[in-house]
Scaffold this active site. Structure first.
Site, short mmCIF file in Angstrom:
data_model
loop_
_atom_site.label_atom_id
_atom_site.label_comp_id
_atom_site.label_asym_id
_atom_site.label_seq_id
_atom_site.Cartn_x
_atom_site.Cartn_y
_atom_site.Cartn_z
N SER A 29 11.82 92.97 41.06
CA SER A 29 10.56 93.56 41.51
C SER A 29 10.82 94.96 42.01
O SER A 29 11.60 95.18 42.95
CB SER A 29 9.96 92.72 42.65
N HIS A 53 9.36 93.15 37.08
CA HIS A 53 8.19 92.65 37.80
C HIS A 53 7.50 93.81 38.53
O HIS A 53 8.12 94.53 39.30
CB HIS A 53 8.65 91.60 38.81
N ASP A 55 4.50 94.74 41.04
CA ASP A 55 3.61 94.17 42.05
C ASP A 55 2.46 95.13 42.31
O ASP A 55 2.64 96.21 42.86
CB ASP A 55 4.38 93.93 43.35
N MET A 57 -0.98 95.78 44.26
CA MET A 57 -1.73 95.35 45.44
C MET A 57 -2.85 96.35 45.73
O MET A 57 -2.64 97.56 45.63
CB MET A 57 -0.79 95.26 46.65
N HIS A 86 2.05 91.52 38.14
CA HIS A 86 1.52 90.57 39.11
C HIS A 86 0.37 91.24 39.85
O HIS A 86 0.58 92.08 40.72
CB HIS A 86 2.68 90.18 40.06
N MET A 88 -2.09 91.35 42.46
CA MET A 88 -2.56 90.84 43.77
C MET A 88 -3.78 91.66 44.15
O MET A 88 -3.77 92.44 45.11
CB MET A 88 -1.43 90.96 44.80
N MET A 157 3.97 81.40 44.52
CA MET A 157 4.42 82.30 45.59
C MET A 157 5.24 81.50 46.62
O MET A 157 4.79 80.47 47.10
CB MET A 157 3.22 82.96 46.28
N PHE A 163 4.07 91.66 50.84
CA PHE A 163 5.21 92.47 51.27
C PHE A 163 6.52 91.89 50.74
O PHE A 163 6.67 90.67 50.64
CB PHE A 163 5.27 92.53 52.81
N GLY A 164 7.47 92.77 50.46
CA GLY A 164 8.80 92.33 50.11
C GLY A 164 9.60 92.02 51.36
O GLY A 164 9.16 92.29 52.49
N ASP A 192 8.39 83.66 43.49
CA ASP A 192 8.33 85.06 43.94
C ASP A 192 8.33 85.09 45.46
O ASP A 192 7.37 84.64 46.09
CB ASP A 192 7.05 85.69 43.37
N GLY A 193 9.41 85.64 46.02
CA GLY A 193 9.47 85.88 47.46
C GLY A 193 10.64 85.19 48.13
O GLY A 193 10.80 83.97 48.03
N GLY A 214 13.07 91.00 44.64
CA GLY A 214 12.89 92.38 45.06
C GLY A 214 14.05 92.83 45.93
O GLY A 214 15.01 93.45 45.46
C1 DX5 Z 1 5.33 89.98 47.35
C2 DX5 Z 1 5.62 90.33 45.94
C3 DX5 Z 1 7.01 90.10 45.52
C4 DX5 Z 1 8.04 90.83 46.29
C5 DX5 Z 1 9.21 89.93 46.46
O1 DX5 Z 1 3.96 89.93 47.57
O2 DX5 Z 1 4.80 89.59 45.05
O3 DX5 Z 1 7.19 90.31 44.14
O4 DX5 Z 1 8.47 92.01 45.70
O5 DX5 Z 1 10.09 90.56 47.28
P1 DX5 Z 1 11.37 89.88 47.90
O6 DX5 Z 1 12.25 89.41 46.79
O7 DX5 Z 1 11.95 91.00 48.67
O8 DX5 Z 1 10.90 88.76 48.79
ZN ZN Z 2 5.25 89.68 42.82
#
Ligand code: DX5
Ligand code: ZN
Length: 239
Positions: A29, A53, A55, A57, A86, A88, A157, A163-164, A192-193, A214
């Site tokens: 990501s 990937h 993201d 938002m 993705h 969101m 999820m 957020f990452g 994811d996450g 990510g």
């Molecule tokens: C969060 C995103 C993820 C995010 C994952 O809302 O959808 O794709 O980048 O990040 P990590 O791997 O850092 O949890």
């Molecule tokens: Zn994602």
């Protein structure tokens, strides 16, 4: 609404297919990448993966804002990777065509964002892309049942989207097993996450085959060697 797409050159570009199921794929990501040198940072991992990937938002469906189609468009010519997008966002059908035009190969929408998921899938299919559906940690997996047969991938999820760098939610393991039971062999199960070598191992044992990562790929201590981080995660899954 989308009838014009196939006739006006939207798909003059190559459309990449979701990797055929039966393998474990890492989808880095870019949310955790260094945006001041985005292309160079992705270059460091591009030969180690098949998917990237993205993201998206909107500050409405989730409390954060990231990137729009213009970033996808500028990245597209540089990478022969499956652009796994993705969304969101609150209105996926409004914006999906712009992402496809910019170079997205797959669009994943959130079940919670739409009133008629079956219609959303039908409209996305008209874009001739891979289609995924995602659920947040608080959404029951049974909510997928009416439409799960119609998607190429389910994105479960494993943190609250937005957020990452968050911690993996342990209840995701049972949810993953339950989603896996709903899927055919040709459908992918993405998570994811909070995915790092330890959580990658247990979530793949629970049935996941597509891991969004990510911070675990682009963050410290792997920032300068994300390819090594990918190998480390894949090795953890088979050990
Ligand atoms: C969060 C995103 C993820 C995010 C994952 O809302 O959808 O794709 O980048 O990040 P990590 O791997 O850092 O949890
Ligand atoms: Zn994602």
């Amino acid at each position: 609404m989308f009838d014009f797409l196939s006739s006006n050159g939207y798909h003059a570009q190559i459309m990449r297919k979701l990797p055929t199921s039966g393998t474990i794929e890492i989808a880095p990501s870019i949310l955790s990448a260094d945006f001041s040198r985005l292309k160079e940072h992705i270059d460091l991992v591009a030969k180690s993966v098949k998917m990237l990937h993205l993201d998206i938002m909107d500050g409405h469906f989730v409390p954060n804002i990231t990137i729009g189609p213009i970033v996808v468009k500028w990245l597209r010519p540089h990478f022969d990777l499956f652009f796994d997008t993705h969304l969101m966002i609150s209105d996926p059908i409004k914006y999906a065509p712009e992402f496809v035009k910019a170079g997205s190969d797959g669009i994943t929408f959130h079940l919670e964002a739409v009133s008629d998921p079956a219609a959303t899938i039908r409209q996305l299919r008209q874009l001739d892309i891979s289609v995924g559906v995602s659920i947040k940690p608080g959404t029951t997996v049974q909510a997928l049942e009416p439409i799960v047969a119609d998607v190429d991938m389910v994105l479960l999820m494993t943190v609250e989207p937005g957020f990452g760098g968050q911690s993996f939610i342990p209840e995701s393991l049972d949810r993953c097993k339950n989603v896996k039971k709903m899927l055919r062999d040709d459908q992918r199960l993405q998570v994811d996450g909070g995915i790092y070598p330890d959580t990658a191992k247990i979530i793949t044992q629970a049935g996941a085959d597509t891991l969004v990562v990510g911070n675990g790929v682009f963050g410290q201590p792997n920032r300068d060697n994300p390819a090594a981080a990918v190998n480390h995660i894949l090795n953890a899954c088979i050990s």
